[in-house]
Structures are given as C-alpha cells and as structure tokens.
Write a protein that holds these residues in place. Structure first.
Motif, PDB file in Angstrom:
ATOM      1  N   ILE A 142       6.163  11.879  33.562  1.00 14.36           N
ATOM      2  CA  ILE A 142       6.360  10.633  32.815  1.00 14.36           C
ATOM      3  C   ILE A 142       5.226  10.475  31.816  1.00 14.36           C
ATOM      4  O   ILE A 142       4.061  10.748  32.140  1.00 14.36           O
ATOM      5  CB  ILE A 142       6.390   9.418  33.763  1.00 14.36           C
ATOM      6  N   SER A 143       5.547  10.054  30.622  1.00 14.46           N
ATOM      7  CA  SER A 143       4.509   9.796  29.615  1.00 14.46           C
ATOM      8  C   SER A 143       4.738   8.442  28.962  1.00 14.46           C
ATOM      9  O   SER A 143       5.883   7.998  28.805  1.00 14.46           O
ATOM     10  CB  SER A 143       4.480  10.904  28.554  1.00 14.46           C
ATOM     11  N   LEU A 144       3.634   7.802  28.611  1.00 12.20           N
ATOM     12  CA  LEU A 144       3.649   6.493  27.961  1.00 12.20           C
ATOM     13  C   LEU A 144       2.841   6.566  26.673  1.00 12.20           C
ATOM     14  O   LEU A 144       1.716   7.074  26.662  1.00 12.20           O
ATOM     15  CB  LEU A 144       3.026   5.438  28.872  1.00 12.20           C
ATOM     16  N   LYS A 145       3.407   6.064  25.602  1.00  8.52           N
ATOM     17  CA  LYS A 145       2.688   5.855  24.350  1.00  8.52           C
ATOM     18  C   LYS A 145       2.777   4.372  24.025  1.00  8.52           C
ATOM     19  O   LYS A 145       3.867   3.793  24.073  1.00  8.52           O
ATOM     20  CB  LYS A 145       3.313   6.672  23.206  1.00  8.52           C
ATOM     21  N   TYR A 146       1.647   3.743  23.725  1.00  9.28           N
ATOM     22  CA  TYR A 146       1.677   2.306  23.485  1.00  9.28           C
ATOM     23  C   TYR A 146       0.747   1.936  22.329  1.00  9.28           C
ATOM     24  O   TYR A 146      -0.193   2.675  21.998  1.00  9.28           O
ATOM     25  CB  TYR A 146       1.277   1.531  24.742  1.00  9.28           C
TER      26      TYR A 146
END
Length: 254
Positions: free
Chosen positions: A231-235
C-alpha cells in the motif's frame, strides 16, 4: 478446508437436513461440484482494509464458473473510505517510543514501525476530516486484476487541528435482499473485529477548518504473497494563501 466440516455434517444430520444440504471439503478452485450452476453465492471474504488476506479471488472464481444467469451474490458491494485523524498520544507511544528505549537510541526502527499499518479502533471524536469514498467494488462485475488500484482522495477538515494519521475502513452492502442491508466498519459505527486501518504519517499536518488534504491511495497484492498487500500513500496540503504547504508519501506492507 478445516475439520470443522465433520461437526457440520453431524449438525446437518441431527436436524434432518441431509437430503437438502451437501457439504464439500476443499478449495473452491479444486473441488468438483455435484451440479453445474448455483443460484446464490454467500461468502464472508472480507479482511482488514477489506482486501488484506481476503478470499475475494475465490468468490470471483465461483462467480465465473458456477453462478447462473441472474444469480445473486451476498454481499455484492463494498466500499473503502478514508479520513484524517488526530492521534498524537498514540503515535508518540507507537512511533516515538523508538527515540529512547531505556536510554538507547533505536530510531532506525522508526521507518519499520511506520511501514506497518495499525489495525485498531479509532474513536469518532479523533476524526479531523470528513470521510471520503476511495474505492468501490461490485462483485457482479469486478475482476481479480481490478483489485490492484490507485485512487484519488480529498479530505476536508471539519475543524482546525493536527492530522497524525490517515485511516481507512470499509462498508458492505447486500443490495439483492428484499430489504437492502448494509453495515460499516468505520469509527462512526458499532465495533467490528475488522476495526479500522491506521496509516501514520511521518510529519504532522496542521490543518484549518475547511482546508483539504489531497492525494492518492494505491494498493496491490504483494508479488510473493498474494494475500498480503503493498500500500502506498501520497498526500499534499496547500493553503489557499500559500502560507503553509506539506507533502509526503509512505509505503506500507500489510
């Protein structure tokens, strides 16, 4: 697959249902069904974060090989939601702990701790933002390859506060019932064993009421263990007057 089927057979027999209920032991992909089609598929396939260790691939196999035309699936819809939370005390306990372990500097383990999502119960009052729908599944139409996704999100702050983590949960729907039924695993609902999935951010975000944290959530099965997830998150947070800007990204193993 388990030996509990032996007790199930005893229960079926004791209740005089042997002529109506047939029990088969084995993997759906390997067993031989005694009939070519089924009218209904019922399965509790959901895992943490909906897809972690889920059995959805098997449900889709059953659908494609056995479900009759106009057959029903229960449940048939699922949706992943996200929100931002204030969770400073617990983050310090889980992540900040490594700064001083009985007088020793263990900070190299911080990245390891951050890379592991926490499955826990989040109180509704901790939610700083409105919820955001991120990913939807229709079990009648989705394919296994669609379970690897990258989806945008926009989280609007409902008060001025800090955001220490982003959380995810899922809702489930049984739309084919005479009276549609749904339940949620979110912080606004009754407790379920799925709880919520917490993704701690490396930096603390300071948000004002009405501001938005935007970004992308991506998930795919792990290449070596298909029931595990990468899982990856970019914010990103940028105020309208450009007085504050923050951006980041994290990769998680689940």
């Amino acid at each position: 697959m388990s030996t509990i089927i032996d007790k199930a057979k005893e229960i079926v027999e004791r209740n005089g249902m042997t002529s109506k209920i047939t029990l088969l032991q084995g993997k759906m992909e390997e067993i031989k069904m005694p009939f070519p089609q089924v009218d209904i598929i019922i399965s509790e396939w959901m895992g943490y974060f909906l897809l972690y260790e889920s059995m959805l691939d098997t449900v889709l196999y059953a659908r494609d090989h056995y479900l009759a035309k106009d057959g029903k699936i229960f449940p048939d819809k699922a949706t992943i939601h996200m929100a931002g939370i204030e969770d400073g005390d617990y983050k310090d306990e889980k992540i900040g702990f490594w700064d001083n372990v009985y007088g020793f500097d263990f900070t190299p383990l911080k990245d390891t701790a951050l890379a592991e999502p926490l499955v826990d119960t989040v109180e509704l009052k901790a939610c700083v933002t409105d919820p955001c729908k991120v990913f939807e599944i229709d079990l009648y139409t989705i394919n296994a390859e669609d379970l690897a996704f990258r989806a945008p999100f926009s989280l609007k702050a409902r008060r001025s506060d800090f955001i220490h983590a982003l959380i995810a949960w899922f809702d489930i729907e049984f739309t084919a019932c005479h009276k549609p039924i749904r339940f949620s695993t979110g912080p606004h609902s009754k407790y379920t064993h799925w709880k919520q999935t917490v993704f701690y951010l490396r930096e603390v975000l300071t948000v004002e009421d009405g501001e938005c944290v935007t970004g992308f959530l991506a998930s795919k099965p792990n290449a070596k263990k298909k029931r595990d997830l990468d899982i990856s998150l970019k914010y990103e947070l940028q105020t309208s007057d450009d007085s504050r800007f923050a951006a980041g990204g994290l990769d998680f193993k689940m």
